[in-house]
Design a protein around this motif. Structure first.
Motif, PDB file in Angstrom:
ATOM      1  N   PHE A 237       0.812  -1.209   0.000  1.00 19.52           N
ATOM      2  CA  PHE A 237       0.000   0.000   0.000  1.00 19.52           C
ATOM      3  C   PHE A 237       0.848   1.263   0.000  1.00 19.52           C
ATOM      4  O   PHE A 237       1.889   1.339   0.669  1.00 19.52           O
ATOM      5  N   GLN A 238       0.394   2.233  -0.759  1.00 18.29           N
ATOM      6  CA  GLN A 238       0.962   3.576  -0.714  1.00 18.29           C
ATOM      7  C   GLN A 238      -0.042   4.469   0.019  1.00 18.29           C
ATOM      8  O   GLN A 238      -1.206   4.549  -0.371  1.00 18.29           O
ATOM      9  N   ARG A 239       0.424   5.113   1.079  1.00 17.01           N
ATOM     10  CA  ARG A 239      -0.474   5.884   1.943  1.00 17.01           C
ATOM     11  C   ARG A 239      -1.304   6.893   1.158  1.00 17.01           C
ATOM     12  O   ARG A 239      -2.520   6.982   1.320  1.00 17.01           O
ATOM     13  N   ALA A 240      -0.651   7.673   0.300  1.00 14.41           N
ATOM     14  CA  ALA A 240      -1.350   8.723  -0.450  1.00 14.41           C
ATOM     15  C   ALA A 240      -2.414   8.131  -1.373  1.00 14.41           C
ATOM     16  O   ALA A 240      -3.534   8.643  -1.476  1.00 14.41           O
ATOM     17  N   GLU A 241      -2.072   7.024  -2.047  1.00 14.74           N
ATOM     18  CA  GLU A 241      -3.030   6.377  -2.948  1.00 14.74           C
ATOM     19  C   GLU A 241      -4.226   5.835  -2.158  1.00 14.74           C
ATOM     20  O   GLU A 241      -5.382   5.996  -2.561  1.00 14.74           O
ATOM     21  N   LEU A 242      -3.929   5.169  -1.049  1.00 14.30           N
ATOM     22  CA  LEU A 242      -4.995   4.606  -0.213  1.00 14.30           C
ATOM     23  C   LEU A 242      -5.979   5.682   0.226  1.00 14.30           C
ATOM     24  O   LEU A 242      -7.196   5.542   0.035  1.00 14.30           O
ATOM     25  N   LEU A 243      -5.472   6.753   0.805  1.00 12.10           N
ATOM     26  CA  LEU A 243      -6.354   7.815   1.311  1.00 12.10           C
ATOM     27  C   LEU A 243      -7.106   8.502   0.184  1.00 12.10           C
ATOM     28  O   LEU A 243      -8.286   8.851   0.334  1.00 12.10           O
ATOM     29  N   SER A 244      -6.439   8.705  -0.951  1.00 13.55           N
ATOM     30  CA  SER A 244      -7.093   9.367  -2.080  1.00 13.55           C
ATOM     31  C   SER A 244      -8.270   8.547  -2.597  1.00 13.55           C
ATOM     32  O   SER A 244      -9.363   9.074  -2.832  1.00 13.55           O
ATOM     33  N   ARG A 245      -8.068   7.237  -2.731  1.00 16.27           N
ATOM     34  CA  ARG A 245      -9.142   6.390  -3.277  1.00 16.27           C
ATOM     35  C   ARG A 245     -10.281   6.207  -2.275  1.00 16.27           C
ATOM     36  O   ARG A 245     -11.452   6.187  -2.663  1.00 16.27           O
TER      37      ARG A 245
END
Length: 366
Positions: free
Chosen positions: A109-117
């Motif tokens: 997981f990439q934190r920024a990608e997770l939160l964005s989605r």
């Protein structure tokens, strides 16, 4: 975004649950977690998540099957599901979208990608709910126009029918002539109330409340429903102190609140039965009870009785149809009048002898 929304995480690896949980908790989200698809199906019976993060590769039941089973639950069909996967092959992604997942997040997981989605799909779900609410509001308006207007127009038509058949002379029967005029005026007022209802929803208007004689209003409503009562040979009895006055908008109370409750009582009552309207007065309030000996309301429908999201709709004792939006509409207007509503009911399936429904309208005294 409202961070109080609940997110369900389903992954068979504890380290993934910990990583996802840590990231999302720091953002203020409420979380629930489980380690298998079977556990996810069980937990869905007791929680209602706003979004689900679902691992694809799990033993016993994989993410695709779990997603399919969740989407078969009526109350969960619109919950967005994001797959967690290390397999980004075309075949895997197509299979995920085939079972109506809305997106996927790759591992690790990439934190920024997770939160964005997560944020994106919660926002989309909110917008979808707003559209659903708007649709339900339009259905309420259609209910008023298609249902409530029929009562006064039907009353006027019945009066004209009596005159046409020679039973009465409108030039000589002042009471009947006044009834026709009152019914048509009410129909016009209901159309105006539709406009007021939109204004109420948008906070641009409040109902104009004034003291009204309760006995007169109840009589007016029952007279407008005389044709419906006659069709099923139903008698409506009233017991009310003629001195009681309540502060209401007359048209909203008679046509949208009281007449809708009486119409339901008629609809779900057997032929040749009785509907009783009784009034009890306290220091500050008056309680109007409309009780019938009809088929009653099943227990599993009571909780959704006032819901516009899951409207309760069923046929009457002689196949009468309905929209399912009557009770939510009544609740909206009775609360706009400063009152409240509650419903007590025993269904025919539960007690074949003592079944029926009692609707209690509570209004402040003027």
């Amino acid at each position: 975004m409202d961070k109080e929304k609940l997110i369900l995480i389903v992954d068979d690896r504890d380290e993934n649950l910990q990583v996802l949980g840590t990231v999302l908790r720091k953002e203020g989200y409420s979380l629930a977690a489980c380690s298998s698809g079977i556990d996810a199906l069980e937990i869905m019976d007791s929680i209602f998540p706003s979004l689900i993060l679902l691992d694809v590769m799990m033993p016993e039941m994989n993410g695709f099957e779990t997603c399919k089973r969740i989407k078969e639950m009526p109350y969960a069909k619109d919950v967005p599901i994001i797959f967690l996967t290390a397999d980004t092959s075309k075949e895997s992604l197509v299979k995920g979208f085939d079972v109506v997942a809305v997106d996927y997040i790759t591992k690790p997981f990439q934190r920024a990608e997770l939160l964005s989605r997560v944020d994106t799909h919660l926002t989309i779900a909110d917008q979808g709910q707003q559209l659903e609410n708007s649709k339900n509001e339009l259905n309420e308006l259609l209910h008023v126009l298609c249902h409530d207007v029929l009562n006064p127009v039907g009353a006027a038509r019945n009066c004209f029918q009596l005159a046409k058949e020679g039973d009465v002379n409108l030039n000589e029967d002042k009471e009947l002539s006044e009834m026709i005029e009152l019914s048509l005026d009410n129909a016009i007022d209901i159309v105006n109330n539709v406009r007021n209802m939109r204004a109420l929803d948008e906070g641009k208007k409040r109902l104009e409340l004034s003291p009204n004689n309760l006995s007169q209003m109840l009589l007016e409503g029952i007279l407008m429903l005389r044709g419906r009562c006659k069709d099923k040979s139903i008698t409506v009895n009233t017991e009310v102190d003629e001195s009681i006055t309540v502060r209401v908008d007359r048209v909203a109370f008679v046509n949208t609140v009281f007449n809708n409750v009486i119409t339901n009582a008629i609809k779900f009552s057997p032929r040749n039965s009785v509907v009783n309207v009784t009034v009890a007065q306290s220091k500050a309030n008056v309680e109007i009870s409309i009780s019938d000996k009809g088929i009653g309301i099943p227990k599993d429908m009571i909780d959704d009785l006032f819901s516009t999201i899951m409207p309760t709709n069923r046929c009457g004792t002689e196949g009468e149809s309905g929209t399912g939006y009557g009770m939510p509409l009544i609740k909206k207007f009775i609360e706009a009048l400063g009152g409240s509503i509650r419903v007590e009911s025993v269904s025919e399936e539960v007690d074949s002898e003592n079944h029926g429904t009692n609707v209690i309208l509570v209004l402040p005294l003027s």
